[in-house]
Write an enzyme that holds these catalytic residues in place. Sequence first.
Site, PDB file in Angstrom:
ATOM      1  N   GLY A  90      33.556  48.906  36.843  1.00  0.00           N
ATOM      2  CA  GLY A  90      32.344  48.113  36.113  1.00  0.00           C
ATOM      3  C   GLY A  90      31.177  47.906  36.963  1.00  0.00           C
ATOM      4  NE  ARG A  91      33.296  44.162  40.582  1.00  0.00           N
ATOM      5  CZ  ARG A  91      34.010  43.164  41.002  1.00  0.00           C
ATOM      6  NH1 ARG A  91      33.082  42.284  41.743  1.00  0.00           N
ATOM      7  NH2 ARG A  91      34.965  42.642  40.957  1.00  0.00           N
ATOM      8  CE  LYS A 111      34.658  45.075  44.277  1.00  0.00           C
ATOM      9  NZ  LYS A 111      35.874  44.268  44.956  1.00  0.00           N
ATOM     10  CG  ASP A 123      25.467  41.674  37.459  1.00  0.00           C
ATOM     11  OD1 ASP A 123      26.413  42.025  37.816  1.00  0.00           O
ATOM     12  OD2 ASP A 123      24.932  40.552  37.894  1.00  0.00           O
ATOM     13  N   GLY A 124      26.965  44.750  36.893  1.00  0.00           N
ATOM     14  CA  GLY A 124      27.427  45.930  37.683  1.00  0.00           C
ATOM     15  C   GLY A 124      27.129  45.528  39.472  1.00  0.00           C
ATOM     16  NE  ARG A 181      41.118  50.677  40.409  1.00  0.00           N
ATOM     17  CZ  ARG A 181      40.742  49.648  40.852  1.00  0.00           C
ATOM     18  NH1 ARG A 181      41.288  48.280  40.744  1.00  0.00           N
ATOM     19  NH2 ARG A 181      39.483  49.931  41.857  1.00  0.00           N
ATOM     20  CG  ASP A 246      42.839  45.290  36.634  1.00  0.00           C
ATOM     21  OD1 ASP A 246      43.976  44.719  36.073  1.00  0.00           O
ATOM     22  OD2 ASP A 246      41.921  44.839  36.897  1.00  0.00           O
ATOM     23  CG  ASN A 247      42.813  43.766  40.436  1.00  0.00           C
ATOM     24  OD1 ASN A 247      41.974  44.539  40.342  1.00  0.00           O
ATOM     25  ND2 ASN A 247      42.736  42.606  40.265  1.00  0.00           N
ATOM     26  CG  ASP A 256      40.187  44.851  42.936  1.00  0.00           C
ATOM     27  OD1 ASP A 256      39.187  45.305  43.517  1.00  0.00           O
ATOM     28  OD2 ASP A 256      40.183  45.198  41.920  1.00  0.00           O
TER      29      ASP A 256
HETATM   30  P1  AMP Z   1      38.437  42.338  38.831  1.00  0.00           P
HETATM   31  O1  AMP Z   1      38.793  40.959  38.626  1.00  0.00           O
HETATM   32  O2  AMP Z   1      37.436  41.978  39.957  1.00  0.00           O
HETATM   33  O3  AMP Z   1      39.704  43.318  39.218  1.00  0.00           O
HETATM   34  O4  AMP Z   1      37.558  43.320  37.875  1.00  0.00           O
HETATM   35  C1  AMP Z   1      38.001  43.194  36.612  1.00  0.00           C
HETATM   36  C2  AMP Z   1      37.217  44.257  35.621  1.00  0.00           C
HETATM   37  O5  AMP Z   1      35.872  43.625  35.782  1.00  0.00           O
HETATM   38  C3  AMP Z   1      36.893  45.484  36.417  1.00  0.00           C
HETATM   39  O6  AMP Z   1      36.867  46.717  35.281  1.00  0.00           O
HETATM   40  C4  AMP Z   1      35.661  45.562  37.122  1.00  0.00           C
HETATM   41  O7  AMP Z   1      35.008  46.562  37.206  1.00  0.00           O
HETATM   42  C5  AMP Z   1      34.922  44.425  36.103  1.00  0.00           C
HETATM   43  N1  AMP Z   1      33.856  43.607  36.714  1.00  0.00           N
HETATM   44  C6  AMP Z   1      33.827  42.624  37.601  1.00  0.00           C
HETATM   45  N2  AMP Z   1      32.839  42.067  37.982  1.00  0.00           N
HETATM   46  C7  AMP Z   1      31.951  42.933  37.269  1.00  0.00           C
HETATM   47  C8  AMP Z   1      30.395  43.113  37.215  1.00  0.00           C
HETATM   48  N3  AMP Z   1      29.709  42.326  38.108  1.00  0.00           N
HETATM   49  N4  AMP Z   1      29.854  43.752  36.467  1.00  0.00           N
HETATM   50  C9  AMP Z   1      30.489  44.798  35.751  1.00  0.00           C
HETATM   51  N5  AMP Z   1      31.998  44.554  35.680  1.00  0.00           N
HETATM   52  C10 AMP Z   1      32.441  43.996  36.610  1.00  0.00           C
HETATM   53 MG    MG Z   2      40.038  44.891  39.987  1.00  0.00          MG
END
Ligand code: AMP
Ligand code: MG
Length: 474
Positions: A90-91, A111, A123-124, A181, A246-247, A256
């Site tokens: 997502g980012r 990232k 917001d990516g 993953r 996913d991590n 992550d």
């Molecule tokens: P994480 O908890 O960091 O492993 O992220 C879990 C999911 O949320 C993943 O699909 C990430 O890409 C998405 N994600 C986390 N932060 C953002 C962000 N700021 N914008 C878009 N997607 C996000």
């Molecule tokens: Mg992650």
Amino acid sequence: MSLEIPFDNAYARLPDQFYTKIAPTPVRDPKLFAFNTELAHELGLNATDLQSDDGVGFLAGNDLPEGADPLAQVYAGHQFGGWSPRLGDGRAILLGEVRDRNGTQFDLQLKGSGPTPYSRMGDGRAWLGPVIREYLMSEAMHALGLPTTRALAAVTTGEVVLREGPLPGAILTRVAKSHIRVGTFQYFAAQKDKEALVALVDFALERHDPSKDGALGLLDGVVERQAQLVAKWMGIGFVHGVMNTDNMTISGETIDYGPCAFIDTFHPMRVFSSIDQHGRYAFSRQPDVAMWNLAQLATSLLPLIDKVENAQASIDRFPGIFQRAWLDVYRQKIGLETAQDDDGDLINDLLTRMTNGHADFTNTFRALGTDSARDAFLDPNLFDEWDAKWRARMAKEGATPENRLERLHQTNPAVIARTHRIEEAIQAAVAGDRKQFETLQKALKTPFEHPFNAPELTHAPTDEEVVPQTFCGT
Ligand code: AMP
Ligand code: MG
């Protein structure tokens, strides 16, 4: 532009359903915050070019070198046990793969590089805090000898990211053996896309386990790598904090760095993440969670495995491999050269005493064999009793005390990335001062050497300095 990076686009050659091809969103005013020259050299990349204006434009996602085929990967995952059928980058955006000097392939990923179809409400983007945290933590883990994704660079974007308030935006260049993953397999299994599963197994085997065969071979390899990895986490006092499927990587690399932390005062149930309210991912639960995650991987691979019992048998190897790896790690930590049946008891006795004595994890092990180890304990007698047993055990081994101390110091670091130091470095950096980041980053490169120019980095936090919680802070 002049920058040349010999990208392969192996993931981009997988079928369409594996990703969305998308370029990073340009940023206003990219500036280099940190650059990892050693890693650039290992990857055969030109460190001077990468730090030039063109290079920084590339690290910010503004200008892509020829040959990059940027994409966001799709995956699913269990987050705190709850199923999310579609997550994905997502980012983050994968630019392509490069080979290091040994010919090993690595992903280059940006990232914080802007929204993708998988951003959902996000917001990516990333702000400087988590980018600094991941840079320091992942490079610290690497220097400690743990498999991990790495940080090639961090740039600030000149744009503001809105979190609790307006914060400086930043982008991290992440390097990984791959970004596949457990959740990548789960995604295609849930889609009942057997063809994609086969393609992903083949891809992952070629990348991580060329000597193995088929889905079961892959599963065996992941079980082995993850058991070894988690044993190393346990030996360094690392709490990952978000062990969602996913991590968890197929490569066996730590990935992550969100609300992760190194333990200061030891407690087996230590949790740092503000969102982990029930301690699902507490320190001592990590091996069980890893096995649970691997069971999800096995379930995803079942369509490609002839008998359920074979998948089960593969997963059931985890506790044995983990236990042996854990014993290896801790035998080294307390300086044992030989193995005896009751070594596990001796080690666990120390850990219990550390818990009861509120002892600092890193400093206790670092001080073994010296007079100061007992000082880490609230009640030094707790340590003295153990010390007597330990010395009796040691007497049965040949090593001289000097030899033993030297080996202990090669296993037990003096410097770890303590949470309060990372937070200090972040706050200073946000205020425009990079000095603390620099000092910490330098010391973390040689964690087994005492940092004579910054001895405070070896100190446990005082009550006032303790940072009790960490935040995903994305
Ligand atoms: P994480 O908890 O960091 O492993 O992220 C879990 C999911 O949320 C993943 O699909 C990430 O890409 C998405 N994600 C986390 N932060 C953002 C962000 N700021 N914008 C878009 N997607 C996000
Ligand atoms: Mg992650």
